[in-house]
Structure formats: structure tokens, C-alpha cells
Write an enzyme that holds these catalytic residues in place. Structure first.
Site, mmCIF file in Angstrom:
data_model
loop_
_atom_site.group_PDB
_atom_site.id
_atom_site.type_symbol
_atom_site.label_atom_id
_atom_site.label_comp_id
_atom_site.label_asym_id
_atom_site.label_seq_id
_atom_site.Cartn_x
_atom_site.Cartn_y
_atom_site.Cartn_z
ATOM 1 N N ASN A 15 0.871 -1.177 0.000
ATOM 2 C CA ASN A 15 0.000 0.000 0.000
ATOM 3 C C ASN A 15 0.910 1.230 0.000
ATOM 4 O O ASN A 15 1.535 1.534 1.011
ATOM 5 C CB ASN A 15 -0.891 -0.039 1.255
ATOM 6 C CG ASN A 15 -1.717 1.217 1.427
ATOM 7 O OD1 ASN A 15 -1.774 2.067 0.542
ATOM 8 N ND2 ASN A 15 -2.368 1.346 2.578
ATOM 9 N N LYS A 17 0.096 4.273 -0.190
ATOM 10 C CA LYS A 17 -0.523 5.447 0.445
ATOM 11 C C LYS A 17 -0.318 6.690 -0.439
ATOM 12 O O LYS A 17 -0.344 6.567 -1.651
ATOM 13 C CB LYS A 17 0.025 5.613 1.872
ATOM 14 C CG LYS A 17 -0.125 4.312 2.684
ATOM 15 C CD LYS A 17 0.135 4.467 4.152
ATOM 16 C CE LYS A 17 -0.063 3.119 4.851
ATOM 17 N NZ LYS A 17 0.096 3.188 6.290
ATOM 18 N N HIS A 101 -9.395 1.101 5.163
ATOM 19 C CA HIS A 101 -8.106 1.267 5.843
ATOM 20 C C HIS A 101 -8.286 2.191 7.043
ATOM 21 O O HIS A 101 -9.058 3.150 7.001
ATOM 22 C CB HIS A 101 -7.068 1.848 4.877
ATOM 23 C CG HIS A 101 -5.678 1.782 5.427
ATOM 24 N ND1 HIS A 101 -5.210 2.690 6.350
ATOM 25 C CD2 HIS A 101 -4.686 0.901 5.215
ATOM 26 C CE1 HIS A 101 -3.961 2.352 6.674
ATOM 27 N NE2 HIS A 101 -3.611 1.278 5.995
ATOM 28 N N GLU A 103 -6.586 4.514 8.183
ATOM 29 C CA GLU A 103 -6.339 5.948 7.935
ATOM 30 C C GLU A 103 -7.566 6.608 7.317
ATOM 31 O O GLU A 103 -7.839 7.778 7.569
ATOM 32 C CB GLU A 103 -5.095 6.109 7.037
ATOM 33 C CG GLU A 103 -3.823 5.835 7.832
ATOM 34 C CD GLU A 103 -2.658 5.290 7.024
ATOM 35 O OE1 GLU A 103 -2.692 5.362 5.781
ATOM 36 O OE2 GLU A 103 -1.704 4.790 7.644
ATOM 37 N N GLU A 173 -5.014 -5.053 10.613
ATOM 38 C CA GLU A 173 -4.010 -4.023 10.824
ATOM 39 C C GLU A 173 -4.280 -3.322 12.159
ATOM 40 O O GLU A 173 -5.099 -2.389 12.217
ATOM 41 C CB GLU A 173 -4.061 -2.992 9.683
ATOM 42 C CG GLU A 173 -3.764 -3.589 8.322
ATOM 43 C CD GLU A 173 -3.202 -2.555 7.352
ATOM 44 O OE1 GLU A 173 -2.142 -2.807 6.784
ATOM 45 O OE2 GLU A 173 -3.809 -1.481 7.189
ATOM 46 N N GLY A 179 2.915 2.103 10.957
ATOM 47 C CA GLY A 179 3.876 3.195 10.823
ATOM 48 C C GLY A 179 4.593 3.541 12.114
ATOM 49 O O GLY A 179 5.221 4.586 12.224
ATOM 50 N N SER A 219 3.825 -2.260 10.326
ATOM 51 C CA SER A 219 5.287 -2.334 10.496
ATOM 52 C C SER A 219 5.888 -3.669 10.063
ATOM 53 O O SER A 219 6.777 -4.206 10.724
ATOM 54 C CB SER A 219 5.669 -1.999 11.943
ATOM 55 O OG SER A 219 5.251 -0.672 12.260
ATOM 56 N N GLY A 241 5.071 1.409 4.567
ATOM 57 C CA GLY A 241 6.378 2.031 4.364
ATOM 58 C C GLY A 241 7.413 1.164 3.655
ATOM 59 O O GLY A 241 8.097 1.617 2.728
#
Ligand code: 13P
Length: 255
Positions: A15, A17, A101, A103, A173, A179, A219, A241
Site C-alpha cells: 500500500n 498510500k 483502511h 487511515e 491491521e 507506521g 510495520s 512504508g
């Protein structure tokens, strides 16, 4: 060997982002193709921002990598400024779409109700939905993890139908692990994944429970993927990330 290994091909999904311009996305995808050319029996997906879908679709066309989007709107079309429909994603080359998600739930008002409508639209369009669920750190501390997951699953998936051609992917998640560099421990991950699989069994029956891939996200890095993938109910990873750099993501794909 995992009992149902043949049924669930591992899926490693990236992903991206809100990272990478179209030119950067093209370059990253091109590098990744070379690095994962030797990978067998692992499904690979990348989800760049909307503006990079077409360039990435073109470059991964004859590769082992599939394309996903990070969100969609549930309507077929209409006056919804700034939104993208399922058929637009399909025409841009997407096979997958990430839905719900944390976020989006946290910053953009996504609710179980909108998640449900989005899942429905994705299935109708033939996209593979990746439903994201997970608790916050406070919810875990307050021992609400399982009730939060039950609600997200029940309300999100209510009355939807899945079969062998319209499979569901779920991504666990934990919000506190996204993150932050804090991965959930193998025991915590396995406990939740098994719980989610049992939930799917109750809601949809054994066949779908066995066929549904449950990914872990939060992570994920080259140094923890092997341990995570060894867990019986982990069928892949949703990587943020660490999916942005092709060499790092490739190490994860080669778990
Ligand atoms: P990180 O891998 O950066 O923690 O992000 C996880 C995630 O949100 C994937 O969707």
C-alpha cells in the site's frame, strides 16, 4: 506445512498510500518487476495512488505483479467530486481494492456503513476487496479488541455473498502497529487471525473461512516477515512504508 496451504496462495500487498508521483511510481514498479521475477507461489500486489494507476498498469502488464487501488466510491457514477468508481478502477487495470483502511476511518470519516457499500460495489465490479480491520491501542488496552473486530466484520460484510470467484481478503491491521515500528507479537497476530477466521466461518460457513486470505499489516519489514508468515493463520501481508523501496519490498516478498 500449513494444513490449507494449497487453498490459500500467500498474498503480499504493498500500500503506497500518498507517496510517489507517476514517474516515481513507474520507476519503482519497473525495478520491482526485475527483483521478483523468480518468485513462485506468491501473489504480489501494489496499490499506488490513483494518479499512478495507469502508468503502473502499463508497466506491470506482463509481469507477476497485480494492481490495486486504495479506495473507491460505491456509486456507479454521479456528481461526487473527487471520487472514483469501481468501473473506473477496473478500466485503469485494477484487480484489487483496499477498503476501510484505518487511515480512511480515522481521517476521512469512513464508517462500517460506507465500508459495506464499497465492498458491495467492488464485488459487483469483479474487484478483489481487501477489507481492513483493526483496533486502536486504547481499544486493546481496554480489552475491546475482539468486540471492535466483530463489529467491523459484521457490519462491513453483512449480507454480502462471496464464492470461489468473488473471494474476500481481510487485512488485520492493528492501528497501534501502523507506521510505528511496533509489530504485534506473533502470539497476538495468530490469536486475532484465528479469531477472524472463526468469525468468517460463523458468518459465511467453513468453505469461505478456509479460502479467505487473512493478511497482517503494521510495520511489516524484512526482519519480521518470516516469523509472521510461519503462523498458521497468516496468509500474507499488507505492507506500507517498506513497500515503497523495491529492494526492501522484494525481500519481504521473498519471505
Ligand atoms: P506500515 O507498514 O508503514 O506500518 O503501514 C501498514 C499499512 O497501513 C498498510 O496498509
Amino acid at each position: 506445512m500449513k494444513e490449507s496451504e494449497n487453498l490459500r496462495i500467500p498474498l503480499i500487498a504493498g500500500n503506497w498510500k500518498m507517496f510517489k508521483t507517476a514517474a516515481e511510481a513507474r520507476e519503482t514498479a519497473a525495478q520491482l518487476i526485475q527483483l521478483v521475477d523468480d518468485v513462485k507461489n506468491v501473489e504480489i500486489m501494489i496499490a499506488p495512488p490513483f494518479t499512478s494507476l495507469s502508468v503502473v498498469a502499463e508497466i506491470i502488464q506482463n509481469s507477476r505483479i497485480g494492481l490495486g487501488a486504495q479506495n473507491l466510491h460505491w456509486a456507479k457514477e454521479g456528481a461526487f467530486t473527487g471520487e472514483i468508481s469501481a468501473s473506473m478502477l477496473v478500466s485503469a487495470g485494477c484487480e484489487y481494492v483496499i477498503i476501510g483502511h484505518s487511515e480512511r476511518r480515522q481521517y476521512f470519516g469512513e464508517t462500517d456503513e460506507t465500508v459495506h457499500q464499497k465492498l458491495h460495489a467492488a464485488i459487483q465490479a469483479g474487484l478483489i476487496p481487501i477489507l481492513c480491520v483493526g483496533e486502536t491501542g486504547t481499544q486493546r488496552d481496554e480489552k475491546k479488541t475482539f468486540s471492535v473486530l466483530d463489529k467491523q466484520m459484521e457490519n462491513g460484510l453483512e449480507k454480502l455473498t462471496f464464492d470461489a470467484y468473488h473471494l474476500l481478503v481481510v487485512a488485520y491491521e492493528p492501528v497501534w502497529a501502523i507506521g510505528t515500528g511496533k509489530t504485534a507479537s506473533p502470539d497476538q497476530v495468530q490469536e486475532v487471525h484465528l479469531y477472524l477466521r472463526r468469525h468468517i466461518e460463523k458468518q459465511f460457513g467453513e468453505a469461505l473461512a478456509k479460502a479467505t486470505r487473512i493478511l497482517y499489516g503494521g510495520s511489516v519489514k524484512p526482519n519480521n516477515i518470516t516469523e509472521l508468515m510461519a503462523l498458521p493463520d497468516v496468509d500474507g501481508a499488507l505492507v506500507g512504508g517498506a513497500s515503497l523501496q523495491p529492494d526492501v519490498f522484494s525481500k519481504i516478498i521473498h519471505f
